[in-house]
Design a protein around this motif. Structure first.
Motif, short mmCIF file in Angstrom:
data_model
loop_
_atom_site.label_atom_id
_atom_site.label_comp_id
_atom_site.label_asym_id
_atom_site.label_seq_id
_atom_site.Cartn_x
_atom_site.Cartn_y
_atom_site.Cartn_z
N PHE A 76 0.82 -1.29 -0.03
CA PHE A 76 0.00 -0.06 -0.01
C PHE A 76 0.95 1.31 -0.01
O PHE A 76 0.65 2.23 -0.85
CB PHE A 76 -0.94 0.05 1.18
CG PHE A 76 -1.49 1.34 1.51
CD1 PHE A 76 -2.83 1.69 0.66
CD2 PHE A 76 -1.07 2.26 2.57
CE1 PHE A 76 -3.21 3.14 0.97
CE2 PHE A 76 -1.52 3.19 2.89
CZ PHE A 76 -2.81 3.68 2.08
N PHE A 77 1.86 1.31 0.96
CA PHE A 77 2.64 2.35 0.92
C PHE A 77 3.51 2.81 -0.32
O PHE A 77 3.55 3.97 -0.72
CB PHE A 77 3.61 2.48 2.12
CG PHE A 77 2.78 2.37 3.74
CD1 PHE A 77 2.25 3.49 3.79
CD2 PHE A 77 2.68 1.23 4.39
CE1 PHE A 77 1.65 3.59 5.24
CE2 PHE A 77 2.06 1.02 5.37
CZ PHE A 77 1.60 2.36 5.92
N LEU B 251 1.07 4.33 -2.71
CA LEU B 251 0.58 5.78 -2.32
C LEU B 251 1.71 6.76 -2.60
O LEU B 251 1.12 7.71 -3.24
CB LEU B 251 0.02 5.67 -0.63
CG LEU B 251 -0.12 7.08 -0.24
CD1 LEU B 251 -1.64 7.73 -0.76
CD2 LEU B 251 -0.42 7.03 1.32
N SER C 194 1.73 7.13 -6.55
CA SER C 194 0.88 7.75 -7.23
C SER C 194 1.30 9.33 -7.26
O SER C 194 0.48 10.01 -8.29
CB SER C 194 -0.53 7.93 -6.27
OG SER C 194 -0.24 8.72 -4.83
N ILE D 219 -5.28 3.96 -9.71
CA ILE D 219 -4.24 5.05 -9.91
C ILE D 219 -4.27 5.54 -11.28
O ILE D 219 -4.05 6.55 -11.48
CB ILE D 219 -2.78 4.35 -9.73
CG1 ILE D 219 -2.77 3.82 -8.20
CG2 ILE D 219 -1.82 5.09 -9.98
CD1 ILE D 219 -2.69 5.06 -7.27
N VAL E 87 -5.15 14.83 -2.87
CA VAL E 87 -4.83 13.44 -2.23
C VAL E 87 -4.56 13.69 -0.69
O VAL E 87 -4.91 12.62 0.10
CB VAL E 87 -3.42 12.83 -3.02
CG1 VAL E 87 -2.98 11.75 -2.46
CG2 VAL E 87 -3.91 12.87 -4.44
N LEU E 88 -3.73 14.39 -0.17
CA LEU E 88 -3.33 14.60 0.97
C LEU E 88 -4.12 15.49 2.00
O LEU E 88 -4.13 15.05 3.32
CB LEU E 88 -2.00 15.20 1.27
CG LEU E 88 -1.04 14.17 0.33
CD1 LEU E 88 0.49 14.79 0.43
CD2 LEU E 88 -1.18 12.58 0.93
N SER F 194 -11.25 10.19 1.61
CA SER F 194 -9.99 10.64 1.39
C SER F 194 -9.38 9.40 0.59
O SER F 194 -9.65 8.65 0.49
CB SER F 194 -9.06 10.63 2.96
OG SER F 194 -8.80 9.57 3.31
N PRO G 284 -6.32 8.29 0.04
CA PRO G 284 -5.52 7.16 0.93
C PRO G 284 -6.41 6.05 1.31
O PRO G 284 -6.09 5.00 1.25
CB PRO G 284 -4.55 8.00 2.01
CG PRO G 284 -4.43 9.23 1.36
CD PRO G 284 -5.85 9.58 0.59
N ASN G 285 -7.58 6.47 2.12
CA ASN G 285 -8.40 5.73 2.57
C ASN G 285 -9.10 4.67 1.59
O ASN G 285 -9.13 3.52 1.45
CB ASN G 285 -9.46 6.34 3.62
CG ASN G 285 -10.39 5.32 4.39
OD1 ASN G 285 -9.73 4.39 4.92
ND2 ASN G 285 -11.61 5.27 4.04
N LEU H 152 -7.69 4.27 -1.37
CA LEU H 152 -6.92 3.16 -1.96
C LEU H 152 -6.75 2.17 -1.16
O LEU H 152 -6.51 0.98 -1.50
CB LEU H 152 -5.53 4.00 -2.15
CG LEU H 152 -4.38 3.26 -2.88
CD1 LEU H 152 -4.74 2.75 -4.15
CD2 LEU H 152 -3.24 4.20 -3.04
N SER H 153 -6.87 2.32 0.25
CA SER H 153 -6.60 0.99 1.06
C SER H 153 -7.76 0.37 1.30
O SER H 153 -7.50 -1.03 1.53
CB SER H 153 -6.43 1.62 2.60
OG SER H 153 -7.68 2.30 3.26
#
Length: 291
Positions: free
Chosen positions: A98-99, A102, A105, A190, A218-219, A244, A246-247, A249-250
């Motif tokens: 995941f990281f 992220l 991206s 992505i 994104v952030l 968000s 990131p969430n 994507l998770s």
């Protein structure tokens, strides 16, 4: 008294003859190219955009860094878990990538913006629009080439990283649905996020400005949610966390930080809707504004 002249010889007669007149077309002054002329098609625009995107250095740098981030962070995470003998428990082993995705991206966002905004900065867009006066065809060709390139590369790299992670870490074997979401699903998400960046680049027409806006998209929601401590802002905080990027994507790795909100493939449809609206705005902007 006149002097009799000597009649010209046949050789002199041939030399004195006038050269033949050039053949004229039916319309005086018109020119017909020997090269067959036909109407330009979307395929021609796609071929042109593919030549441009693969011949500039920014493509090699951004995609090269994307590959490094996905591979290095994904493999190092698996190695760290293996060496520490950590028990993942219910955490899917594929979530270790995941990281890397992220951070990668950011590379896709950068390339998406520069695919079109850099042409406005250098003035190349004038040549592009002269060769292909249709804004829709230009935008569509850029979107198709960029989407296919980033989708294929991201999907292949996430698949390679997932195979390495499952081989390194001793954990439960992921199901077929887990494999599909963490590879093809992540690749689609992505690549669509990159299309959103391309649309923002067409709207803003400035590389640095559009990249800054996309990084904020994104952030910023996640950062704002982290610092909302007041009880009266609890619902806003939860909403920002749920939606968000990131969430979202998770969710493809089944590691969402919230129990509610989008799940499964829903984040992809949300991103597709946002991108469709942005691409429509980019088309209208390119159609109504001068280059």
């Amino acid at each position: 008294m006149t002097t009799p002249s000597t009649p010209p010889t046949p050789y002199q007669q041939q030399a004195y003859q006038q050269p033949p007149a050039p053949q004229q077309n039916a319309q005086a002054g018109s020119y017909v190219s020997p090269i067959p002329v036909r109407r330009a098609t979307l395929g021609d625009a796609i071929a042109s955009e593919w030549t441009k995107i693969r011949s500039v250095r920014s493509t090699m740098w951004t995609l090269g860094i994307l590959i490094v981030l996905l591979l290095v962070i994904g493999v190092l995470s698996a190695v760290a878990v293996h060496l520490s003998d950590a028990d993942l428990g219910s955490t899917p082993v594929l979530s270790l990538g995941f990281f890397g995705v992220l951070l990668g991206s950011i590379c896709v966002i950068t390339l998406g913006v520069m695919t079109i905004a850099s042409e406005y900065g250098t003035g190349m867009i004038r040549t592009t629009m002269t060769a292909c006066p249709s804004p829709g065809r230009v935008l569509g060709a850029k979107a198709i080439v960029f989407f296919l390139l980033t989708f294929v590369l991201t999907t292949v790299m996430t698949t390679v990283v997932a195979v390495l992670q499952t081989a390194i870490v001793d954990a439960d074997t992921p199901s077929g649905a887990d494999w599909l979401r963490s590879t093809v699903g992540v690749g689609l998400y992505i690549a669509t996020l990159g299309l959103l960046s391309l649309a923002i680049g067409a709207l803003i027409r400035h590389s640095a400005g559009a990249i800054t806006v996309m990084i904020g998209v994104v952030l910023l929601p996640l950062v704002l949610a982290i610092f909302m401590f007041a009880q009266s802002l609890a619902k806003i905080q939860e909403w920002l966390l749920e939606y968000s990027i990131p969430n979202q994507l998770s969710n493809f790795y089944d590691t969402s930080v919230t129990e509610s909100g989008p799940s499964g493939w829903e984040p992809l449809w949300i991103m597709v809707g946002l991108t469709a609206v942005a691409m429509g705005g980019a088309y209208l902007a390119m159609s109504r504004r001068d280059v």
